[in-house]
Scaffold this motif. Structure first.
Motif, PDB file in Angstrom:
ATOM      1  N   GLU A   1     -25.132   7.668 -60.313  1.00  0.00           N
ATOM      2  CA  GLU A   1     -24.029   7.131 -59.517  1.00  0.00           C
ATOM      3  C   GLU A   1     -23.254   6.063 -60.307  1.00  0.00           C
ATOM      4  O   GLU A   1     -22.027   5.999 -60.235  1.00  0.00           O
ATOM      5  CB  GLU A   1     -24.575   6.540 -58.215  1.00  0.00           C
ATOM      6  CG  GLU A   1     -25.107   7.595 -57.239  1.00  0.00           C
ATOM      7  CD  GLU A   1     -25.832   6.997 -56.039  1.00  0.00           C
ATOM      8  OE1 GLU A   1     -26.156   5.787 -56.096  1.00  0.00           O
ATOM      9  OE2 GLU A   1     -26.076   7.722 -55.077  1.00  0.00           O
ATOM     10  N   LEU A   2     -23.980   5.252 -61.064  1.00  0.00           N
ATOM     11  CA  LEU A   2     -23.327   4.234 -61.896  1.00  0.00           C
ATOM     12  C   LEU A   2     -22.456   4.880 -62.969  1.00  0.00           C
ATOM     13  O   LEU A   2     -21.344   4.405 -63.257  1.00  0.00           O
ATOM     14  CB  LEU A   2     -24.375   3.332 -62.540  1.00  0.00           C
ATOM     15  CG  LEU A   2     -25.126   2.386 -61.593  1.00  0.00           C
ATOM     16  CD1 LEU A   2     -26.303   1.723 -62.317  1.00  0.00           C
ATOM     17  CD2 LEU A   2     -24.192   1.322 -61.035  1.00  0.00           C
TER      18      LEU A   2
ATOM     19  N   GLN B   1     -15.798  -3.257 -67.553  1.00  0.00           N
ATOM     20  CA  GLN B   1     -16.584  -3.036 -66.338  1.00  0.00           C
ATOM     21  C   GLN B   1     -17.318  -1.695 -66.401  1.00  0.00           C
ATOM     22  O   GLN B   1     -18.475  -1.587 -65.987  1.00  0.00           O
ATOM     23  CB  GLN B   1     -15.675  -3.076 -65.117  1.00  0.00           C
ATOM     24  CG  GLN B   1     -15.060  -4.432 -64.839  1.00  0.00           C
ATOM     25  CD  GLN B   1     -14.008  -4.354 -63.742  1.00  0.00           C
ATOM     26  OE1 GLN B   1     -14.113  -3.577 -62.799  1.00  0.00           O
ATOM     27  NE2 GLN B   1     -12.965  -5.167 -63.875  1.00  0.00           N
ATOM     28  N   ALA B   2     -16.632  -0.692 -66.938  1.00  0.00           N
ATOM     29  CA  ALA B   2     -17.251   0.633 -67.074  1.00  0.00           C
ATOM     30  C   ALA B   2     -18.452   0.569 -68.019  1.00  0.00           C
ATOM     31  O   ALA B   2     -19.506   1.160 -67.751  1.00  0.00           O
ATOM     32  CB  ALA B   2     -16.226   1.642 -67.583  1.00  0.00           C
TER      33      ALA B   2
ATOM     34  N   ALA C   1     -26.109  -0.531 -67.300  1.00  0.00           N
ATOM     35  CA  ALA C   1     -27.025  -0.648 -66.160  1.00  0.00           C
ATOM     36  C   ALA C   1     -27.691   0.698 -65.870  1.00  0.00           C
ATOM     37  O   ALA C   1     -28.887   0.770 -65.567  1.00  0.00           O
ATOM     38  CB  ALA C   1     -26.276  -1.153 -64.930  1.00  0.00           C
ATOM     39  N   ALA C   2     -26.908   1.777 -65.971  1.00  0.00           N
ATOM     40  CA  ALA C   2     -27.471   3.117 -65.775  1.00  0.00           C
ATOM     41  C   ALA C   2     -28.527   3.417 -66.828  1.00  0.00           C
ATOM     42  O   ALA C   2     -29.615   3.933 -66.523  1.00  0.00           O
ATOM     43  CB  ALA C   2     -26.347   4.162 -65.836  1.00  0.00           C
ATOM     44  N   GLN C   3     -28.227   3.073 -68.080  1.00  0.00           N
ATOM     45  CA  GLN C   3     -29.180   3.287 -69.158  1.00  0.00           C
ATOM     46  C   GLN C   3     -30.436   2.432 -68.977  1.00  0.00           C
ATOM     47  O   GLN C   3     -31.528   2.845 -69.357  1.00  0.00           O
ATOM     48  CB  GLN C   3     -28.532   2.974 -70.511  1.00  0.00           C
ATOM     49  CG  GLN C   3     -27.565   4.045 -70.983  1.00  0.00           C
ATOM     50  CD  GLN C   3     -28.263   5.401 -71.106  1.00  0.00           C
ATOM     51  OE1 GLN C   3     -28.115   6.272 -70.254  1.00  0.00           O
ATOM     52  NE2 GLN C   3     -29.056   5.565 -72.154  1.00  0.00           N
TER      53      GLN C   3
ATOM     54  N   VAL D   1     -29.557  -1.144 -52.474  1.00  0.00           N
ATOM     55  CA  VAL D   1     -28.552  -0.282 -53.100  1.00  0.00           C
ATOM     56  C   VAL D   1     -27.183  -0.911 -52.924  1.00  0.00           C
ATOM     57  O   VAL D   1     -26.772  -1.238 -51.805  1.00  0.00           O
ATOM     58  CB  VAL D   1     -28.564   1.132 -52.483  1.00  0.00           C
ATOM     59  CG1 VAL D   1     -27.529   2.014 -53.177  1.00  0.00           C
ATOM     60  CG2 VAL D   1     -29.950   1.741 -52.590  1.00  0.00           C
ATOM     61  N   SER D   2     -26.472  -1.078 -54.045  1.00  0.00           N
ATOM     62  CA  SER D   2     -25.145  -1.715 -53.981  1.00  0.00           C
ATOM     63  C   SER D   2     -24.092  -0.713 -53.547  1.00  0.00           C
ATOM     64  O   SER D   2     -24.259   0.483 -53.696  1.00  0.00           O
ATOM     65  CB  SER D   2     -24.790  -2.282 -55.346  1.00  0.00           C
ATOM     66  OG  SER D   2     -24.815  -1.286 -56.343  1.00  0.00           O
TER      67      SER D   2
END
Length: 227
Positions: A96-97, A159-160, A166-168, A226-227
């Protein structure tokens, strides 16, 4: 009919259901064990009163113990399902991130095009070239030392990048069982030891989601994280 995607919250709710199922089987196992112990404790008096009851009582006790072991197995399987669902939640959150990061990059591309068109019109109207004001200057000479080359588009791309790191980080944790210390561990997928001379900058706080923080700390993973 479109495919319904499983969300992070869905996975966490599945984990909660599996945990509740495990607790139910644990309670059942404890109850039948208690019954088996009671029967065994009372067996002596019953056998003295009627020796023919010995085999029947033994079989009954063993049956209860067998039932308890079956409940134990069911509880262990439910706990495995809960653990898998929690891992799934971290994987899904990472995906999702990445999708959110892709959306930000697309917005950045559109913004860069808008700015380029506006700048071209401005330079054509003014007859001069324009450049961005420096964001940092030398404290003594006042000479420019740093520019924000990409402006709003650059901010969006930053930001991306944060979301992708964060996903990694989620994936790194799932693979290595611990949080990363250095950013290169996220970008290269390797574990760097301290003082190796190759570790680079540390992972920032915004490279760690609330869900990952809770997982690494051994805290309950709940949908409200969950954000």
């Amino acid at each position: 009919m479109g495919i319904i995607k499983r969300t992070t919250a869905d996975a966490l709710k599945a984990a909660e259901r599996a945990d509740a199922t495990a607790a139910k089987w644990d309670d059942k196992a404890a109850a039948v064990r208690a019954e088996a112990q009671r029967m065994d404790a009372e067996a002596g008096a019953a056998i003295l009163a009627d020796e023919s009851q010995a085999e029947k009582i033994t079989i009954s006790v063993q049956a209860q113990e067998r039932k308890a072991r079956a409940y134990d197995s069911a509880a262990a399987e439910a706990r495995r399902e809960a653990a898998q669902a929690r891992d799934d939640a971290l994987r899904i959150e990472a995906d999702e991130l990445d999708r959110k990061a892709d959306q930000l990059d697309k917005r950045a591309d559109r913004k860069a095009e808008e700015v380029a068109e506006a700048l071209a019109k401005l330079e054509a109207a003014d007859g001069y070239s324009w450049e961005r004001k420096p964001t940092e200057t030398h404290p003594l000479t006042g000479e420019p030392t740093r520019w924000s080359a990409d402006g709003a588009a650059g901010d969006l791309r930053g930001q991306a990048r944060t979301l992708r790191l964060a996903a990694q980080h989620n994936r790194y944790y799932l693979e290595h069982g611990k949080r990363a210390t250095y950013e290169r561990e996220l970008t290269e997928g390797k574990v760097f030891t301290r003082f190796s001379g190759m570790e680079g900058v540390h992972v920032r706080e915004d490279h760690t989601t609330a869900l990952l923080s809770a997982a690494a700390a051994g805290q309950p993973l709940t949908p409200d994280l969950v954000s």
